[in-house]
Scaffold this active site. Sequence first.
Site, mmCIF file in Angstrom:
data_model
loop_
_atom_site.group_PDB
_atom_site.id
_atom_site.type_symbol
_atom_site.label_atom_id
_atom_site.label_comp_id
_atom_site.label_asym_id
_atom_site.label_seq_id
_atom_site.Cartn_x
_atom_site.Cartn_y
_atom_site.Cartn_z
ATOM 1 N N GLY A 246 -9.901 27.402 -1.130
ATOM 2 C CA GLY A 246 -10.518 27.526 -0.665
ATOM 3 C C GLY A 246 -11.595 27.057 0.011
ATOM 4 O O GLY A 246 -12.442 25.759 -0.646
ATOM 5 N N GLN B 10 -19.917 25.626 3.612
ATOM 6 C CA GLN B 10 -19.671 23.978 3.251
ATOM 7 C C GLN B 10 -19.514 22.831 3.784
ATOM 8 O O GLN B 10 -20.007 21.499 3.507
ATOM 9 C CB GLN B 10 -18.384 24.143 2.323
ATOM 10 N N CYS C 38 -15.791 23.219 -7.969
ATOM 11 C CA CYS C 38 -16.143 23.522 -6.111
ATOM 12 C C CYS C 38 -16.432 21.948 -5.737
ATOM 13 O O CYS C 38 -17.005 21.121 -6.187
ATOM 14 C CB CYS C 38 -17.653 24.142 -6.397
ATOM 15 N N LEU C 39 -15.582 21.696 -4.384
ATOM 16 C CA LEU C 39 -15.562 21.044 -3.782
ATOM 17 C C LEU C 39 -16.619 20.122 -3.049
ATOM 18 O O LEU C 39 -17.201 19.119 -2.570
ATOM 19 C CB LEU C 39 -15.014 20.842 -2.076
ATOM 20 N N HIS D 224 -15.612 33.506 -4.984
ATOM 21 C CA HIS D 224 -16.403 32.513 -5.128
ATOM 22 C C HIS D 224 -16.521 31.909 -3.654
ATOM 23 O O HIS D 224 -17.511 31.658 -3.225
ATOM 24 C CB HIS D 224 -15.082 31.579 -5.622
ATOM 25 N N GLU D 225 -15.885 32.156 -2.867
ATOM 26 C CA GLU D 225 -15.837 31.617 -1.065
ATOM 27 C C GLU D 225 -17.548 32.819 -0.849
ATOM 28 O O GLU D 225 -18.218 32.287 0.091
ATOM 29 C CB GLU D 225 -15.124 31.569 -0.726
ATOM 30 N N HIS E 165 -20.561 31.628 -1.412
ATOM 31 C CA HIS E 165 -20.895 30.599 -0.654
ATOM 32 C C HIS E 165 -21.582 31.098 0.095
ATOM 33 O O HIS E 165 -22.434 30.473 1.183
ATOM 34 C CB HIS E 165 -20.180 30.258 -0.500
HETATM 35 ZN ZN ZN Z 1 -17.424 26.424 -3.916
#
Ligand code: ZN
Length: 176
Positions: free
Chosen positions: A46, A51, A97-98, A139-140, A143
């Site tokens: 995702g 991000q 998480c990236l 989660h997204e 963000h």
């Molecule tokens: Zn994330």
Amino acid sequence: MAVLEILLEGDERLRQKALRVRNVDASLRQLADEMFETMMDAPGIGLAAPQIGVLRRLIWVNVPENYHDSEEPEFCLAIVNPEIVKAHGRAFAYEGCLSIPGWTGEVPRAERITVKGLGLDNKPLRVKTYGWAARVIQHEIDHLDGILFLDRVEDKSTIVQVPEDEEDEMSGEAAD
Ligand code: ZN
């Protein structure tokens, strides 16, 4: 198309609220294409526009089939202005998480959700889903509101660094 740089925790832009998209136009679709390429390159399941430093409400979710020891179908979708309209149940799982590489922690999320928004064709969409797809969507969306998964961890003792020899697995498994 290009692989974009993913911002890391500590960058102010990850803590800001993203703006609603008024119209899905060619430039937004191009951004979505670049986000998809960036997500696949990472690799992640995702990615949210903040991000990569763009404060617009656009997310990608790309959960492969049978992703997490269950028989979940593949879920691959970009959603513009995503909004959860129904949520049921509560489940805990370790997320990554990236934007926070090398760390994991146990996060409670709704088990089943209905999400609405716009597709990249600018048409309204409404999707019902569960399991990892539901988790990644939550989660997204976080963000988009400047919330990172570590903020959601209830038992802080579950926050641990991923051992280096497992990091590849983790980043391919739960990083978004
Ligand atoms: Zn994330």
